[in-house]
Design a protein around this motif. Structure first.
Motif, PDB file in Angstrom:
ATOM      1  N   SER A 105     -99.270  34.468-106.069  1.00  9.99           N
ATOM      2  CA  SER A 105     -99.001  33.519-106.892  1.00  9.99           C
ATOM      3  C   SER A 105     -98.333  32.424-106.378  1.00  9.99           C
ATOM      4  CB  SER A 105     -98.156  33.877-108.068  1.00  9.99           C
ATOM      5  OG  SER A 105     -98.888  34.396-109.043  1.00  9.99           O
ATOM      6  N   PHE A 106     -98.547  31.001-106.458  1.00 12.86           N
ATOM      7  CA  PHE A 106     -97.999  30.004-105.710  1.00 12.86           C
ATOM      8  C   PHE A 106     -97.422  28.933-106.746  1.00 12.86           C
ATOM      9  CE2 PHE A 106    -100.806  31.944-102.793  1.00 12.86           C
ATOM     10  CZ  PHE A 106    -100.159  31.901-101.805  1.00 12.86           C
ATOM     11  N   GLN A 107     -96.355  28.477-106.599  1.00 14.35           N
ATOM     12  CA  GLN A 107     -95.794  27.374-107.351  1.00 14.35           C
ATOM     13  C   GLN A 107     -95.302  26.120-106.831  1.00 14.35           C
ATOM     14  OE1 GLN A 107     -91.834  27.837-108.734  1.00 14.35           O
ATOM     15  NE2 GLN A 107     -92.387  27.885-110.780  1.00 14.35           N
ATOM     16  N   LEU A 108     -95.838  25.013-107.214  1.00 17.03           N
ATOM     17  CA  LEU A 108     -95.295  23.880-106.739  1.00 17.03           C
ATOM     18  C   LEU A 108     -94.419  22.890-107.930  1.00 17.03           C
ATOM     19  CD1 LEU A 108     -98.340  24.274-105.223  1.00 17.03           C
ATOM     20  CD2 LEU A 108     -96.966  22.562-103.753  1.00 17.03           C
ATOM     21  N   LYS A 109     -93.368  22.866-107.642  1.00 13.93           N
ATOM     22  CA  LYS A 109     -92.517  22.322-108.741  1.00 13.93           C
ATOM     23  C   LYS A 109     -91.580  21.050-108.265  1.00 13.93           C
ATOM     24  CE  LYS A 109     -89.007  24.538-111.277  1.00 13.93           C
ATOM     25  NZ  LYS A 109     -88.538  25.815-112.198  1.00 13.93           N
ATOM     26  N   ARG A 110     -91.294  20.123-108.894  1.00 18.72           N
ATOM     27  CA  ARG A 110     -90.180  19.259-108.500  1.00 18.72           C
ATOM     28  C   ARG A 110     -88.714  19.732-108.663  1.00 18.72           C
ATOM     29  NH1 ARG A 110     -90.764  14.151-107.468  1.00 18.72           N
ATOM     30  NH2 ARG A 110     -92.846  13.960-108.393  1.00 18.72           N
ATOM     31  N   GLU A 111     -88.067  19.531-107.722  1.00 14.21           N
ATOM     32  CA  GLU A 111     -86.615  19.903-107.654  1.00 14.21           C
ATOM     33  C   GLU A 111     -85.920  18.726-107.245  1.00 14.21           C
ATOM     34  OE1 GLU A 111     -85.953  23.603-105.649  1.00 14.21           O
ATOM     35  OE2 GLU A 111     -87.252  24.784-107.002  1.00 14.21           O
ATOM     36  N   GLY A 112     -85.312  18.013-107.882  1.00 18.42           N
ATOM     37  CA  GLY A 112     -84.636  16.634-107.497  1.00 18.42           C
ATOM     38  C   GLY A 112     -85.756  15.766-107.064  1.00 18.42           C
ATOM     39  N   GLU A 113     -85.640  15.121-105.959  1.00 18.98           N
ATOM     40  CA  GLU A 113     -86.759  14.234-105.420  1.00 18.98           C
ATOM     41  C   GLU A 113     -87.803  15.045-104.698  1.00 18.98           C
ATOM     42  OE1 GLU A 113     -87.403  11.126-106.211  1.00 18.98           O
ATOM     43  OE2 GLU A 113     -86.075  11.765-107.744  1.00 18.98           O
ATOM     44  N   GLN A 114     -87.739  16.350-104.337  1.00 21.15           N
ATOM     45  CA  GLN A 114     -88.447  17.126-103.371  1.00 21.15           C
ATOM     46  C   GLN A 114     -89.447  17.844-104.366  1.00 21.15           C
ATOM     47  OE1 GLN A 114     -88.284  16.727-100.262  1.00 21.15           O
ATOM     48  NE2 GLN A 114     -87.001  15.259-100.615  1.00 21.15           N
ATOM     49  N   ILE A 115     -90.680  18.210-103.575  1.00 23.29           N
ATOM     50  CA  ILE A 115     -91.627  19.106-104.305  1.00 23.29           C
ATOM     51  C   ILE A 115     -91.237  20.539-103.646  1.00 23.29           C
ATOM     52  CG2 ILE A 115     -93.785  19.612-104.740  1.00 23.29           C
ATOM     53  CD1 ILE A 115     -92.785  16.880-105.945  1.00 23.29           C
ATOM     54  N   ALA A 116     -91.115  21.524-104.277  1.00 23.13           N
ATOM     55  CA  ALA A 116     -90.590  22.997-103.785  1.00 23.13           C
ATOM     56  C   ALA A 116     -92.042  23.773-103.965  1.00 23.13           C
ATOM     57  CB  ALA A 116     -89.569  23.550-104.396  1.00 23.13           C
ATOM     58  N   LEU A 117     -92.564  24.613-102.716  1.00 19.61           N
ATOM     59  CA  LEU A 117     -93.351  25.419-102.963  1.00 19.61           C
ATOM     60  C   LEU A 117     -92.763  27.060-102.726  1.00 19.61           C
ATOM     61  CD1 LEU A 117     -96.399  26.370-102.535  1.00 19.61           C
ATOM     62  CD2 LEU A 117     -96.062  26.048 -99.814  1.00 19.61           C
TER      63      LEU A 117
END
Length: 178
Positions: A105-117
């Motif tokens: 499972s992989f998740q990409l999500k916005r955290e503030g102005e960054q995209i977190a993987l």
């Protein structure tokens, strides 16, 4: 580059979140031996449709459009594709993906102005790791324009194609080769 667990696919998903097309993307890979899902039924129906003759691309499109699958398939001819690999190579951070083949499972999500993987070993696991998250692409990527990918005819091994055709569809070639 051949399998789906690679930085190019994850980079594309990163771009979808970065461009605000999605707030979050989760990519799950089914475990070996547990890959039966709803899509399999659609492919089973389509494979039945393909048992009758398909002579042209238009025949193929018609068979897909007219097949009894739900929802109805939308079929379009791709006249070109974007050269995503060439484009994204210059935008990766120096943070390398390691051991990602062990995760499902992989998740990409916005955290503030960054995209977190982040990733999880199994989809049912609760915790995403690592913390802090991986930053896959650099900040402030300009996604427009992306060049069209060249048709790579030089990579097409016609001898192999013909050999495969002969071995799989021997009867079609039998009369012509005699």
């Amino acid at each position: 580059f051949r399998e789906n667990k690679n930085r190019y696919l994850l980079g594309f998903l990163h771009a979808l979140v970065d461009l605000r097309i999605f707030d979050e993307v989760t990519l799950d890979f089914l475990l070996v031996g547990h890959t039966g899902n709803q899509v399999d039924q659609c492919f089973s129906i389509l494979s039945s449709e393909f048992k009758s003759e398909v002579r042209t691309v238009e025949d193929l499109f018609s068979k897909i459009r007219d097949s009894p699958i739900t929802p109805k398939a939308e079929v379009e001819h791709l006249w070109f594709i974007w050269d995503w690999r060439e484009f994204v190579n210059k935008h990766f951070t120096n943070q390398m993906l390691q051991n990602h083949s062990h995760y499902h499972s992989f998740q990409l999500k916005r955290e503030g102005e960054q995209i977190a993987l982040r990733a999880k070993k199994f989809p049912q696991d609760r915790l995403w790791c690592p913390d802090p998250a991986i930053k896959l692409l650099k900040s402030n990527v300009s996604y427009d324009p992306v060049d069209v990918a060249p048709f790579r005819a030089e990579e097409l091994n016609l001898e192999k194609v013909m050999s495969d055709l002969r071995s799989r569809y021997f009867l079609l070639f039998l009369d012509k080769e005699r």
